[in-house]
Design a protein around this motif. Structure first.
Motif, PDB file in Angstrom:
ATOM      1  N   ARG A   1       0.958  -1.063  -0.054  1.00 37.33           N
ATOM      2  CA  ARG A   1       0.038  -0.114   0.016  1.00 37.33           C
ATOM      3  C   ARG A   1       0.869   1.314   0.034  1.00 37.33           C
ATOM      4  O   ARG A   1       1.813   1.301   0.518  1.00 37.33           O
ATOM      5  CB  ARG A   1      -1.022  -0.067   1.431  1.00 37.33           C
TER       6      ARG A   1
ATOM      7  N   GLN B   1      -7.784   2.231   8.057  1.00 39.26           N
ATOM      8  CA  GLN B   1      -8.101   1.156   7.587  1.00 39.26           C
ATOM      9  C   GLN B   1      -7.377  -0.092   8.216  1.00 39.26           C
ATOM     10  O   GLN B   1      -7.581  -1.326   8.423  1.00 39.26           O
ATOM     11  CB  GLN B   1      -7.952   0.871   6.139  1.00 39.26           C
TER      12      GLN B   1
ATOM     13  N   THR C   1      -7.514  -3.651   6.115  1.00 37.29           N
ATOM     14  CA  THR C   1      -6.257  -4.085   5.091  1.00 37.29           C
ATOM     15  C   THR C   1      -5.322  -4.493   6.018  1.00 37.29           C
ATOM     16  O   THR C   1      -5.093  -4.060   7.080  1.00 37.29           O
ATOM     17  CB  THR C   1      -5.934  -2.521   4.265  1.00 37.29           C
TER      18      THR C   1
END
Lengths: 749, 287, 158
Positions: B24, B35, B41
């Motif tokens: 990411r 998140q 995630t």
């Protein structure tokens, strides 16, 4: 901030009523103050709780073996680690709420917990616990839960007085009031009956629950926690763990908000159990998500309110049915609503029917005047609608019907001196009311009420040899009470405020103190402090008498000093507190005063609020333009902190009115368990909140003090509903009045 | 989880492309960290792009503005020339979160988060902004409107990341505006939103328009019918009414904890009207 | 997880620490540097009680990784007073009773100071919008706004 004029004769105070800096101020503005999560200990473990993802389920099995096997995990607990309490159904409920046994009754219900050497490991370990659930039907709506064929939340919780044939979710019913309803309504020119609904809301304290627990194998334990009542926490933890309370010492940290929500244990028994099992100190802090899912919100309600009024504005009868649910556990909060709902009115005919219903929601705990804001919202909205339809001034109608000294309330108590009329008259003459309502805006008004409580209180007041005063009391300070207690001690002793230090002592240092709740601390602890000061003064006067060689009865206390009185007046110069203290080892030793008692004589506190709003008729959004709070404080010991309670409580009520609610999915899970979508008021949402303090002394307190903390949350729900309804030309009967609901009402109008 | 802070775009692309697990991008972090903590995630690698050269700057280019991917929204509001040229884009960026979030969050992060309610996207779409994407195969440009394909998903391939966004030169007699509906005054995710960009002729007649709606569909909608409804008009009441109707007709929102279908649809029309009115006034005042 | 070495400045003092990639700046401040003034109220950037300054801008330290602050300058509540001397904002908060439980106070003070650094004479509306990300549940914000206004006046020498 203005102090309204009223006709009461006033005692002249030297310290009480002034605005000195609070003693914990510097610690709090520098970041030095220690809250529940701020303590660390050598060898400390980090704990995490596993919670049910289901609204209602049977626990088939829990397999903790994988979690226990993870390196760094030092203890895992489940209900097996808490010996089931017998003979005390209330405490067994608290125990089950801390750790589910055979069933989970709401999403977020704790089922297991771990302690590990890091927060990251604890979170990892919790994911390794395997729970097998058998999902059961759930119900979250109070009306649905009352229906005869409703999904059953729990069996066997109903009190004896619940009529046969009702859903087993109905646990309780009550009835208060007096007078004949049929003839009462017959006298009215207009009768309105409406149904109101309110969502569950949360206290929203910014500090999540946090504690640090240690427990040794000999059963002695230490607990540091943010709590509103460390004495109750000791009792509860001991019962839940099955240990002796005397072995457990609880120290209250500074507390980052409570509002009633920290008068119950959730994390503490779990942390102690993990500490006992691991032999190490355990830190347990809840996340914000856990605070919403796993602690105690308000009730959710459905209420029917029927009121009759004459053309002249006299209320001839009032009847309310309050259907409350405090989650999956019995609660009597409907009685609080029943008692407070009509309290502001002098009524010949009044009746309240309360019902408690179980739902698959978290266990309710107190939130500032629990049960009252909702019932008062229903009553004050109905009265306002009557005023509109009869074309009567809503403030004049309140004055016409106001409760006063001698009024018999709906719950039977006859009021003594109360300040409602004074508050109403102050509102009537205040510029907020006398300023005409600007075009495009609208105005609402409502009253509110809350009792105060007395209760178990224990205070020790010690006179230091340097002439300073130390007050040990047992009530966590959630609103500035240390300053108020110091002011009362200073007043009674006649010494400067700066020489008095107030300490919140731990459970081993004092006798039992009831929780900091019920708006009781300034009243009860203040009263105990005054009594302890009087005891200390008696002691000090005896010491002076000893030095002077006169009868102790012939000594009086004036302006912080012992003075010879009666036949010896003027014979000796006064001995100040500092002088007596400095000499104390020669006259008999240390000097202290102590008070342990059950405080009685608490007064009640009435409030009146006014709001001006501007409605966006195309979107349903409410803009709050102006807000004023009037409240009777009896005697405002520290006016800054009385104002603070009035402003803070009002804004919480405004939040309940506009946007705050628990939003549930159809699976019974909470959709908004965070501050993003659980919308409390932010700074830009609000104008200044003007606070007008009335002082009608409470005859039950030597300084006239009334508790003020809870009343302010009661009027705002209807104040806002009345302002908004008048603004959009349509009545709203459900809270919160979020924009989609308001726009729908606008379109339907 | 690993953390890397590359010093060149090439290195950043390489890290993203060759990571076997989930990688990411981290710029402001105000979406990513939320998140992460929610367990939504679980990246194996976080690539912090704030160290890349030029990534934190706003530069003039061809009369327009190139905004680097690490420029916090607060910095956009501090650039007077940007505020003067694209007030709608800046006000959209300025609405995202608190002052604290403003100090970190980036307009490109908001775009790449691909939330249907992201405040920057309708304004960027109305402005016809262009995202520059860097990847293993070099650079390419994609209209901002096209970056998100569905909630949470962009059309970026593995190894690609957005390095900047380009706002074109503002034509004469034009203006933009962005409005969103939230229940409080701050701190909420948009329930629905509208970004409008208008170009006028000297007489005040609208010659070009872009109307973008947010939080009323899985991705931001550029509503050509709404633009057509006002082109050729001076934004009189009839034009505004046509605009609102066209906006409502384009909406396909959901009902969720933030708003109902009916509410979002109706208020989207209201906001389109109000944003167009502000954009028109700005266009008239512009030189 | 492999730890990352970070060198930074906190309240003007040079600081070094090791951090795991997933650790936030808030965790580092509290549990590695013993600076407990920043609080975790929500962990998601919605309450502001973890507010610190990062290179002169206020940020939510719960939304910054410890690894990101290498080479940066961080300011916390512990750096607001000058030794034993309170900053005018801190004094104004005490004088105007702008705190009750105090849990939001460190965040609000850090945020307010940054506002007054940029804008020495903010309007009531500007103060309210600047502080919109700092939730307070006790005070209703009234006395907080008045305290910031009073401190601003003091600092302007007004």
């Amino acid at each position: 901030m203005t102090m309204a004029l009223d006709q009461q004769p006033k005692r002249q105070f030297k310290y009480v009523g002034t605005r000195p800096p609070r003693p914990d101020g510097i610690d709090k503005v520098t970041g030095r103050a220690q809250y529940g999560n701020d303590l660390v200990a050598p060898g400390m473990l980090w704990a995490k709780i596993l919670r049910s993802p289901h609204a209602h389920a049977k626990i088939v099995s829990i397999d903790t073996s994988a979690a226990e096997a993870l390196a760094g995990v030092k203890a895992v607990v489940t209900a097996r680690d808490f010996p089931a309490i017998e003979g005390d159904a209330g405490m067994r409920d608290v125990q089950l709420n801390c750790m589910a046994d055979t069933h989970v009754w709401y999403e977020g219900h704790a089922v297991a917990a771990v302690a590990a050497t890091s927060d990251a490991l604890a979170r990892q370990a919790v994911k390794l616990i395997r729970v097998v659930y058998e999902i059961l039907p759930h119900v979250t709506d109070v009306d649905a839960a009352m229906a005869p064929n409703a999904p059953l939340v729990r069996e066997g919780q109903a009190m004896e007085n619940v009529p046969a044939g009702m859903s087993a979710n109905v646990t309780y019913t009550s009835e208060f009031g007096h007078g004949d309803l049929t003839s009462g309504f017959a006298k009215a020119d207009l009768v309105i009956e409406r149904v109101f609904k309110t969502a569950a809301t949360h206290q929203g304290y910014i500090e999540p629950h946090a504690c640090l627990a240690s427990m040794s194998s000999d059963g002695r334990g230490e607990l540091w926690t943010c709590t509103q009542g460390h004495f109750y926490f000791r009792t509860a933890c001991a019962a839940i763990l099955g240990i002796e309370a005397s072995g457990l010492r609880v120290t209250a940290s500074e507390i980052g908000g409570g509002f009633g929500g920290k008068t119950q244990v959730w994390a503490e028994p779990v942390a102690l159990a993990l500490a006992k099992k691991s032999g190490k100190p355990v830190k347990l802090t809840m996340t914000r998500d856990e605070v919403f899912r796993g602690t105690g919100p308000t009730v959710t309600t459905s209420m029917t309110c029927k009121i009759g009024m004459t053309k002249a504005g006299r209320i001839t009868a009032g009847e309310a049915t309050l259907r409350y649910s405090g989650g999956a556990y019995h609660t009597g909060t409907c009685d609080m609503g029943a008692m407070a709902g009509f309290a502001a009115y002098d009524l010949d005919v009044v009746r309240t029917y309360g019902w408690n219903v179980l739902t698959n929601r978290p266990k309710e705990i107190a939130y500032r005047a629990p049960g009252a804001p909702q019932a008062i919202y229903a009553v004050e909205s109905t009265i306002d609608e009557l005023c509109q339809k009869l074309n009567l001034d809503p403030l004049d109608v309140r004055i016409l019907n106001a409760a006063r000294k001698g009024t018999k309330s709906s719950y039977g108590v006859v009021f003594e001196d109360i300040g409602l009329l004074e508050a109403l008259h102050a509102a009537k003459t205040h510029p907020h009311w006398t300023t005409p309502v600007a075009p495009g805006t609208s105005r609402g008004i409502a009253c509110g009420f809350w009792f105060n409580f007395g209760g178990n209180t224990c205070v020790s007041l010690n006179i230091g040899t340097d002439g300073t005063v130390s007050v040990s009391e047992g009530n966590p300070d959630i609103g500035g009470s240390r300053a108020s207690i110091a002011l009362m001690a200073a007043e009674e002793l006649g010494v400067p405020y700066e020489t008095v230090r107030v300490v919140i002592a731990d459970t081993a240092s004092l006798g039992y103190n009831d929780n900091t709740d019920g708006s009781r601390v300034t009243f009860a602890v203040g009263l105990a402090t005054i009594k302890a000061a009087i005891a200390a003064k008696t002691n000090m006067m005896a010491r002076a008498a000893q030095v002077w060689g006169i009868d102790p009865e012939a000594v009086e206390w004036v302006d912080g000093a012992a003075c010879p009185a009666g036949p010896n007046a003027g014979k000796f110069p006064p001995m100040t507190l500092a002088e007596i203290a400095a000499n104390s080892f020669s006259t008999g030793g240390p000097i202290a005063g102590h008070c342990d008692f059950q405080a009685d004589g608490a007064g009640v506190s009435f409030g009146v609020h006014i709001a001006d709003v501007k409605m966006d008729m195309e979107t349903g959004k409410t803009e709050l333009l102006r807000y004023t709070v009037f409240q009777d404080a009896g005697k405002a010991v520290h006016p800054d902190y009385v104002e603070g309670q009035m402003q803070g409580g009002a804004v919480q009520g405004i939040g309940m009115a506009l946007n705050e609610e628990y939003i549930y999915s159809d699976k019974g899970t909470i959709l908004n368990a965070g501050f993003l979508d659980y919308r409390i008021p932010v700074a830009s949402d609000l104008p200044m909140i003007e606070a007008v303090i009335l002082e009608i002394p409470n005859p039950g307190h030597p300084y006239g003090v009334r508790g003020v903390g809870e009343t302010p949350i009661c009027p705002p729900l209807a104040t806002m509903a009345n302002a908004i309804s008048r603004g959009i030309g349509a009545r709203l009967y459900e809270l919160p009045m979020s924009p989609p609901r308001v726009l729908k009402a606008i379109k339907g109008a | 989880m690993r953390y890397a802070r590359p010093e060149t775009s090439t290195e950043a692309s390489r890290l993203l492309a060759t990571e076997p697990g989930l990688a990411r991008v981290l710029a402001g972090g105000t979406d990513l960290l939320v998140q992460l903590k929610a367990g939504m995630t679980e990246p194996d690698l976080i690539v912090d792009i704030k160290g890349l050269p030029g990534i934190a700057g706003i530069t003039r280019e061809a009369g327009g503005f190139r905004i680097g991917a690490a420029v916090p929204n607060q910095a956009m509001g501090e650039d007077k020339a940007l505020v003067a040229a694209w007030p709608g884009v800046v006000e959209a960026a300025s609405l995202i979160g608190s002052t604290q979030v403003q100090g970190r969050a980036t307009i490109i992060g908001n775009l790449c988060n691909a939330s249907p309610a992201g405040d920057s996207v309708p304004a960027l779409a109305a402005a016809d902004a262009v995202a520059r994407i860097s990847g293993p195969n070099g650079e390419r440009d994609v209209p901002a409107l096209d970056v998100a394909v569905s909630p949470g998903k962009t059309r970026l391939a593995k190894g690609e990341f957005v390095t900047s966004i380009f706002l074109p030169a503002r034509p004469a007699n034009s203006g933009d505006a962005y409005l969103r509906f939230i229940p409080r005054t701050e701190m909420d995710i948009a329930v629905c939103s509208a970004g409008v960009n208008l170009v006028l002729d000297a007489s005040g007649t609208i010659t070009a328009a872009r109307v973008a709606l947010g939080a009323v569909a899985p991705v931001v909608l550029l509503v050509e019918a709404a633009a057509a409804a006002i082109i050729g008009s001076k934004l009189d009441d009839a034009a505004l009414a046509r605009l609102a109707k066209a906006a409502e007709a384009a909406c396909r929102p959901i009902s969720d904890k933030r708003g109902t279908i009916e509410f979002r649809t109706e208020v989207a029309g209201v906001l389109a009207r109000r944003a167009a009115t502000i954009a028109y006034a700005r266009a008239r005042a512009a030189k | 997880m492999s730890a990352i070495a970070v060198t930074t400045t906190v309240n003007g003092d040079p600081v070094q620490f090791l951090t795991d990639p997933g650790e936030t700046l808030l965790d580092v401040l509290r549990y590695k540097l013993n600076l407990m003034g920043a609080k975790e109220g929500c962990g998601t950037g919605d309450c502001g009680s973890c507010t610190v300054t990062l290179n002169g801008r206020i940020v939510c330290s719960c939304l910054v990784l410890g690894a990101e602050v290498d080479g940066a300058e961080i300011g916390t509540i512990e750096g607001l007073a000058d030794g034993p001397n309170l900053h005018p904002l801190q004094q104004a908060f005490i004088d105007h009773a702008a705190l009750q439980c105090g849990i939001c106070t460190p965040g609000i003070l850090v945020a307010s100071k940054t506002l007054l650094d940029r804008n020495p004479d903010p309007s009531e509306e500007e103060i309210r919008y600047w502080l919109a990300g700092n939730l307070c549940r006790c005070t209703g914000y009234d006395k907080i706004i008045r305290a910031v206004q009073a401190a601003a006046a003091t600092m302007r020498g007004a």
